[in-house]
Structures are given as structure tokens and as C-alpha cells.
Design a protein around this motif. Structure first.
Motif, PDB file in Angstrom:
ATOM      1  N   LEU A  63      -4.015   5.581   0.705  1.00 47.58           N
ATOM      2  CA  LEU A  63      -4.239   4.153   0.881  1.00 47.58           C
ATOM      3  C   LEU A  63      -4.056   3.407  -0.439  1.00 47.58           C
ATOM      4  CD1 LEU A  63      -4.930   1.953   2.869  1.00 47.58           C
ATOM      5  CD2 LEU A  63      -7.343   2.420   2.511  1.00 47.58           C
ATOM      6  N   HIS A  64      -4.540   3.970  -1.539  1.00 43.64           N
ATOM      7  CA  HIS A  64      -4.316   3.381  -2.864  1.00 43.64           C
ATOM      8  C   HIS A  64      -2.818   3.261  -3.137  1.00 43.64           C
ATOM      9  CE1 HIS A  64      -7.950   2.741  -5.347  1.00 43.64           C
ATOM     10  NE2 HIS A  64      -8.523   3.562  -4.497  1.00 43.64           N
ATOM     11  N   ALA A  70       2.772  -1.843  -1.879  1.00 42.49           N
ATOM     12  CA  ALA A  70       2.931  -3.098  -1.134  1.00 42.49           C
ATOM     13  C   ALA A  70       2.695  -4.307  -2.029  1.00 42.49           C
ATOM     14  CB  ALA A  70       1.975  -3.133   0.055  1.00 42.49           C
ATOM     15  N   GLY A  71       2.385  -4.058  -3.306  1.00 47.22           N
ATOM     16  CA  GLY A  71       2.157  -5.165  -4.235  1.00 47.22           C
ATOM     17  C   GLY A  71       0.733  -5.682  -4.209  1.00 47.22           C
ATOM     18  N   ILE A  72      -0.183  -4.867  -3.694  1.00 49.11           N
ATOM     19  CA  ILE A  72      -1.598  -5.246  -3.609  1.00 49.11           C
ATOM     20  C   ILE A  72      -2.414  -4.196  -4.351  1.00 49.11           C
ATOM     21  CG2 ILE A  72      -3.474  -5.898  -2.037  1.00 49.11           C
ATOM     22  CD1 ILE A  72      -1.299  -5.907   0.203  1.00 49.11           C
ATOM     23  N   PRO A  73      -2.401  -4.222  -5.686  1.00 42.69           N
ATOM     24  CA  PRO A  73      -3.167  -3.198  -6.407  1.00 42.69           C
ATOM     25  C   PRO A  73      -4.659  -3.349  -6.122  1.00 42.69           C
ATOM     26  CG  PRO A  73      -2.382  -4.878  -7.932  1.00 42.69           C
ATOM     27  CD  PRO A  73      -1.775  -5.188  -6.591  1.00 42.69           C
ATOM     28  N   PRO A  74      -5.319  -2.265  -5.729  1.00 44.53           N
ATOM     29  CA  PRO A  74      -6.754  -2.356  -5.425  1.00 44.53           C
ATOM     30  C   PRO A  74      -7.570  -2.759  -6.649  1.00 44.53           C
ATOM     31  CG  PRO A  74      -5.834  -0.296  -4.628  1.00 44.53           C
ATOM     32  CD  PRO A  74      -4.796  -0.936  -5.487  1.00 44.53           C
ATOM     33  N   LEU A  96      -2.573   2.194   9.333  1.00 40.10           N
ATOM     34  CA  LEU A  96      -2.735   1.254   8.222  1.00 40.10           C
ATOM     35  C   LEU A  96      -1.633   1.431   7.182  1.00 40.10           C
ATOM     36  CD1 LEU A  96      -6.590   1.441   7.610  1.00 40.10           C
ATOM     37  CD2 LEU A  96      -5.305  -0.539   8.424  1.00 40.10           C
ATOM     38  N   GLN A  97      -1.346   2.678   6.853  1.00 40.03           N
ATOM     39  CA  GLN A  97      -0.298   2.946   5.868  1.00 40.03           C
ATOM     40  C   GLN A  97       1.072   2.520   6.389  1.00 40.03           C
ATOM     41  OE1 GLN A  97      -0.528   6.901   4.176  1.00 40.03           O
ATOM     42  NE2 GLN A  97      -2.723   6.897   4.567  1.00 40.03           N
ATOM     43  N   ARG A  98       1.327   2.720   7.685  1.00 35.19           N
ATOM     44  CA  ARG A  98       2.596   2.299   8.282  1.00 35.19           C
ATOM     45  C   ARG A  98       2.736   0.791   8.213  1.00 35.19           C
ATOM     46  NH1 ARG A  98       3.311   0.967  13.457  1.00 35.19           N
ATOM     47  NH2 ARG A  98       1.457   2.103  14.101  1.00 35.19           N
ATOM     48  N   TRP A  99       1.655   0.072   8.505  1.00 31.93           N
ATOM     49  CA  TRP A  99       1.686  -1.392   8.435  1.00 31.93           C
ATOM     50  C   TRP A  99       1.994  -1.853   7.014  1.00 31.93           C
ATOM     51  CZ3 TRP A  99      -3.457  -2.434  11.481  1.00 31.93           C
ATOM     52  CH2 TRP A  99      -3.233  -2.242  12.851  1.00 31.93           C
ATOM     53  N   LEU A 100       1.318  -1.245   6.046  1.00 31.27           N
ATOM     54  CA  LEU A 100       1.563  -1.623   4.651  1.00 31.27           C
ATOM     55  C   LEU A 100       2.996  -1.295   4.232  1.00 31.27           C
ATOM     56  CD1 LEU A 100      -1.823  -0.515   3.088  1.00 31.27           C
ATOM     57  CD2 LEU A 100      -0.943  -2.849   3.204  1.00 31.27           C
ATOM     58  N   HIS A 101       3.488  -0.146   4.662  1.00 35.41           N
ATOM     59  CA  HIS A 101       4.868   0.229   4.330  1.00 35.41           C
ATOM     60  C   HIS A 101       5.851  -0.749   4.979  1.00 35.41           C
ATOM     61  CE1 HIS A 101       8.314   2.660   3.324  1.00 35.41           C
ATOM     62  NE2 HIS A 101       8.664   2.669   4.592  1.00 35.41           N
ATOM     63  N   HIS A 102       5.546  -1.165   6.193  1.00 35.89           N
ATOM     64  CA  HIS A 102       6.428  -2.098   6.914  1.00 35.89           C
ATOM     65  C   HIS A 102       6.527  -3.434   6.182  1.00 35.89           C
ATOM     66  CE1 HIS A 102       8.531  -3.955  10.232  1.00 35.89           C
ATOM     67  NE2 HIS A 102       7.634  -4.900  10.252  1.00 35.89           N
ATOM     68  N   THR A 103       5.429  -3.874   5.582  1.00 38.13           N
ATOM     69  CA  THR A 103       5.461  -5.150   4.872  1.00 38.13           C
ATOM     70  C   THR A 103       6.330  -5.077   3.623  1.00 38.13           C
ATOM     71  OG1 THR A 103       3.485  -4.658   3.587  1.00 38.13           O
ATOM     72  CG2 THR A 103       3.162  -5.844   5.659  1.00 38.13           C
TER      73      THR A 103
END
Length: 106
Positions: A63-64, A70-74, A96-103
Motif C-alpha cells: 500500500l505504501h 500514485a503520487g500520494i506519499p504517505p 485498493l492497489q488496483r484502483w491506485l495503479h489505475h489512477t
């Protein structure tokens, strides 16, 4: 006696992936040397450590990585949310990871 730490920039956050440019793990290459002769050998599977990572820790690391790519550093204050998301079943974590990868692939 207590010591209070002062934060001059309340909106600043710590980037866990940032490296200090002054810290160099490798010395600079000498001029004129061919760098191809200094490549590391491929890993030897027989020398691999037999340590298993807990699935929750695997989800947290994935997830990190997905958030960062995705350009959203935790941020440090995101730790509780990431811990809670990492505890979800593997299928939800994969989604969740698929959604982030898709973006990021758009």
C-alpha cells in the motif's frame, strides 16, 4: 525536567523515502573507469533467507508503494489509516492497489 520539541513548520511532513544527499552509500566512480565491470552478481536462490513476512506487513508495504507511485506519499499522520487498511482481507487490499495503479496509468 521535560524537553519540548519545537516544530517551525506545522504543515511539514516526513518523507520516509527521502535520502539525505550528503549520505552516499557508494563512493563516486573514478573518471575513466568502465562501470560495467562493477555490477553486482545476480542473487543466489540457495542463499535466500527463509524469513516470512506477515501478510499484514506485506499489505502495508504494498500500500505504501502503491500510494507513493500514485503520487500520494504517505504522511506520518496517515499511519493509523494505513494500518487499518492493511488489516483488511487480501482481496480488498488488492482492489485498493488496483484502483491506485489505475489512477497512475491514465
Amino acid at each position: 525536567m521535560t524537553i519540548a520539541l519545537e516544530h517551525h513548520a506545522p504543515q511539514a511532513f516526513v518523507d520516509p523515502y527521502a535520502a539525505d544527499p550528503a549520505d552516499r552509500a557508494w563512493p563516486p566512480a573514478a573518471a575513466g573507469h568502465d562501470m560495467d565491470h562493477h555490477l553486482l552478481p545476480p542473487p543466489n536462490p540457495s542463499e535466500r533467507l527463509s524469513i516470512l513476512i506477515d501478510p499484514r506487513d506485506q499489505h502495508r508495504l504494498a500500500l505504501h508503494a502503491a500510494l507513493t507511485s500514485a503520487g500520494i506519499p504517505p504522511r506520518p499522520e496517515d499511519r493509523d489509516a494505513i494500518d487499518q487498511l492493511s488489516a483488511l482481507p487480501p482481496g480488498i487490499n488488492t482492489t485498493l492497489q488496483r484502483w491506485l495503479h489505475h489512477t497512475t496509468s491514465r
